[in-house]
Design an enzyme around this catalytic site. Structure first.
Site, PDB file in Angstrom:
ATOM      1  N   ASP A  67       0.833  -1.210   0.000  1.00  0.00           N
ATOM      2  CA  ASP A  67       0.000   0.000   0.000  1.00  0.00           C
ATOM      3  C   ASP A  67       0.867   1.260   0.000  1.00  0.00           C
ATOM      4  O   ASP A  67       2.077   1.191   0.222  1.00  0.00           O
ATOM      5  CB  ASP A  67      -0.974  -0.001   1.200  1.00  0.00           C
ATOM      6  CG  ASP A  67      -0.334  -0.495   2.483  1.00  0.00           C
ATOM      7  OD1 ASP A  67       0.908  -0.516   2.562  1.00  0.00           O
ATOM      8  OD2 ASP A  67      -1.072  -0.862   3.417  1.00  0.00           O
ATOM      9  N   ASN A 133      -7.710  -2.418  14.227  1.00  0.00           N
ATOM     10  CA  ASN A 133      -9.119  -2.626  13.868  1.00  0.00           C
ATOM     11  C   ASN A 133      -9.291  -3.812  12.914  1.00  0.00           C
ATOM     12  O   ASN A 133     -10.335  -3.961  12.295  1.00  0.00           O
ATOM     13  CB  ASN A 133      -9.695  -1.348  13.236  1.00  0.00           C
ATOM     14  CG  ASN A 133      -8.962  -0.950  11.960  1.00  0.00           C
ATOM     15  OD1 ASN A 133      -8.037  -1.640  11.524  1.00  0.00           O
ATOM     16  ND2 ASN A 133      -9.360   0.154  11.350  1.00  0.00           N
ATOM     17  N   HIS A 135      -7.595  -4.367  10.142  1.00  0.00           N
ATOM     18  CA  HIS A 135      -7.333  -4.133   8.714  1.00  0.00           C
ATOM     19  C   HIS A 135      -6.100  -4.908   8.249  1.00  0.00           C
ATOM     20  O   HIS A 135      -5.212  -5.215   9.038  1.00  0.00           O
ATOM     21  CB  HIS A 135      -7.227  -2.639   8.381  1.00  0.00           C
ATOM     22  CG  HIS A 135      -5.984  -1.939   8.846  1.00  0.00           C
ATOM     23  ND1 HIS A 135      -5.970  -0.600   9.195  1.00  0.00           N
ATOM     24  CD2 HIS A 135      -4.704  -2.353   9.003  1.00  0.00           C
ATOM     25  CE1 HIS A 135      -4.751  -0.246   9.531  1.00  0.00           C
ATOM     26  NE2 HIS A 135      -3.964  -1.284   9.434  1.00  0.00           N
ATOM     27  N   GLU A 140      -9.742  -1.431   5.264  1.00  0.00           N
ATOM     28  CA  GLU A 140     -10.345  -1.100   6.552  1.00  0.00           C
ATOM     29  C   GLU A 140     -11.637  -1.907   6.744  1.00  0.00           C
ATOM     30  O   GLU A 140     -12.164  -2.478   5.776  1.00  0.00           O
ATOM     31  CB  GLU A 140     -10.659   0.402   6.595  1.00  0.00           C
ATOM     32  CG  GLU A 140      -9.436   1.306   6.433  1.00  0.00           C
ATOM     33  CD  GLU A 140      -8.590   1.436   7.697  1.00  0.00           C
ATOM     34  OE1 GLU A 140      -8.585   0.515   8.543  1.00  0.00           O
ATOM     35  OE2 GLU A 140      -7.926   2.468   7.838  1.00  0.00           O
TER      36      GLU A 140
HETATM   37  C1  F6R Z   1       1.345  -1.399   6.292  1.00  0.00           C
HETATM   38  C2  F6R Z   1       0.061  -2.012   6.378  1.00  0.00           C
HETATM   39  C3  F6R Z   1      -0.734  -2.082   7.635  1.00  0.00           C
HETATM   40  C4  F6R Z   1       0.078  -2.476   8.860  1.00  0.00           C
HETATM   41  C5  F6R Z   1      -0.791  -2.427  10.114  1.00  0.00           C
HETATM   42  C6  F6R Z   1       0.011  -2.699  11.356  1.00  0.00           C
HETATM   43  O1  F6R Z   1       1.880  -1.513   4.977  1.00  0.00           O
HETATM   44  O2  F6R Z   1      -0.354  -2.448   5.388  1.00  0.00           O
HETATM   45  O3  F6R Z   1      -1.781  -3.001   7.452  1.00  0.00           O
HETATM   46  O4  F6R Z   1       0.604  -3.754   8.696  1.00  0.00           O
HETATM   47  O5  F6R Z   1      -1.405  -1.181  10.224  1.00  0.00           O
HETATM   48  O6  F6R Z   1       0.904  -1.633  11.577  1.00  0.00           O
HETATM   49  P1  F6R Z   1       1.967  -1.699  12.759  1.00  0.00           P
HETATM   50  O7  F6R Z   1       2.925  -2.765  12.424  1.00  0.00           O
HETATM   51  O8  F6R Z   1       2.607  -0.331  12.757  1.00  0.00           O
HETATM   52  O9  F6R Z   1       1.204  -1.976  14.002  1.00  0.00           O
END
Ligand code: F6R
Length: 240
Positions: A67, A133, A135, A140
């Site tokens: 992403d 959450n 995702h 989301e």
């Molecule tokens: C990042 C991504 C997100 C993260 C998720 C967890 O490229 O796609 O889905 O993997 O938000 O983020 P952290 O590791 O910062 O808790």
């Protein structure tokens, strides 16, 4: 779905990095999907050490980012491109033609990225974190199981969780691989560490195909490995 509960965060990180290494060893032309976030920083550090120590060559490998935020200039300090250059591309001395980023500056960026993934033969191993959450990527809650790479609106919760990534500008949208896109990878490797992941992991294990927690869609994937540290696993009760 294979769940691996580790005895420490370090063990979970090392295991994740060694699964990646095994993939590039066994398939010198493997295409690997990369995620960003705090969870992945120590994984990339470990992976870089393992690659450098083993003198493995990544010359034949290609990497896809999961992403990217919309609205920033190329390689702005808040972009995932900047993050991955710092934590992955630089330490591994990859060349710019070995990695692709979702082109969040193009209005038809989603379509373009899907075409590129297909042209390269698809993703062999997709690395994933999980949001508080539930995702995955920036799919989301409310995302559809068959969603493709597209622009998505970021939730307040996600912006709050990621606030330390932003300096002069706060994004509202991102271009994210869809759940359908992610599900097409040959194998999925999710790492969850820390107590903020205990609730989403509990939810993931107790629900199936639930749009309130997009990670639950992944349970249908035939090769889905979930690696947990003790805190992320603290609210589940698996009999061994
Ligand atoms: C990042 C991504 C997100 C993260 C998720 C967890 O490229 O796609 O889905 O993997 O938000 O983020 P952290 O590791 O910062 O808790």
């Amino acid at each position: 779905m294979r769940i691996i509960q580790c005895q420490s965060t370090q063990e979970a990180v090392e295991l994740t990095a060694s699964i990646m290494l095994e993939k590039v060893f066994s398939y010198p032309d493997a295409k690997i999907g990369l995620a960003t976030g705090r969870t992945m920083e120590p994984v990339y550090e470990k992976f870089s050490h393992l690659v450098n120590d083993s003198k493995a060559s990544l010359n034949g490998n290609f990497f896809f980012m999961l992403d990217e935020y919309k609205g920033f200039t190329i390689n702005h300090a808040s972009t995932f491109q900047y993050y991955i250059n710092k934590h992955f591309v630089g330490p591994l001395k990859l060349t710019s033609d070995q990695i692709a980023f979702p082109p969040a500056h193009l209005s038809d960026g989603g379509e373009n990225y899907e075409k590129l993934i297909k042209k390269k033969g698809g993703v062999d191993l997709q690395l994933l974190g999980i949001g508080r959450n539930g995702h995955i990527g920036f799919n989301e809650p409310g995302s559809m199981k068959n969603s493709r790479t597209r622009f998505v609106k970021l939730t307040e919760e996600t912006l709050f969780a990621n606030q330390d990534q932003f300096t002069d500008q706060i994004p509202t949208e991102a271009l994210s691989m869809g759940i359908g896109t992610i599900m097409e990878a040959q194998s999925l490797l999710m790492l969850a560490t820390g107590k903020s992941k205990a609730d989403p992991i509990k939810y993931l294990l107790n629900h199936h195909d639930d749009p309130n927690c997009p990670a639950t869609f992944l349970k249908d994937h035939p090769h889905f490995t979930l690696v947990l540290d003790p805190e992320a696993a603290s609210k589940i009760n698996l009999k061994i």
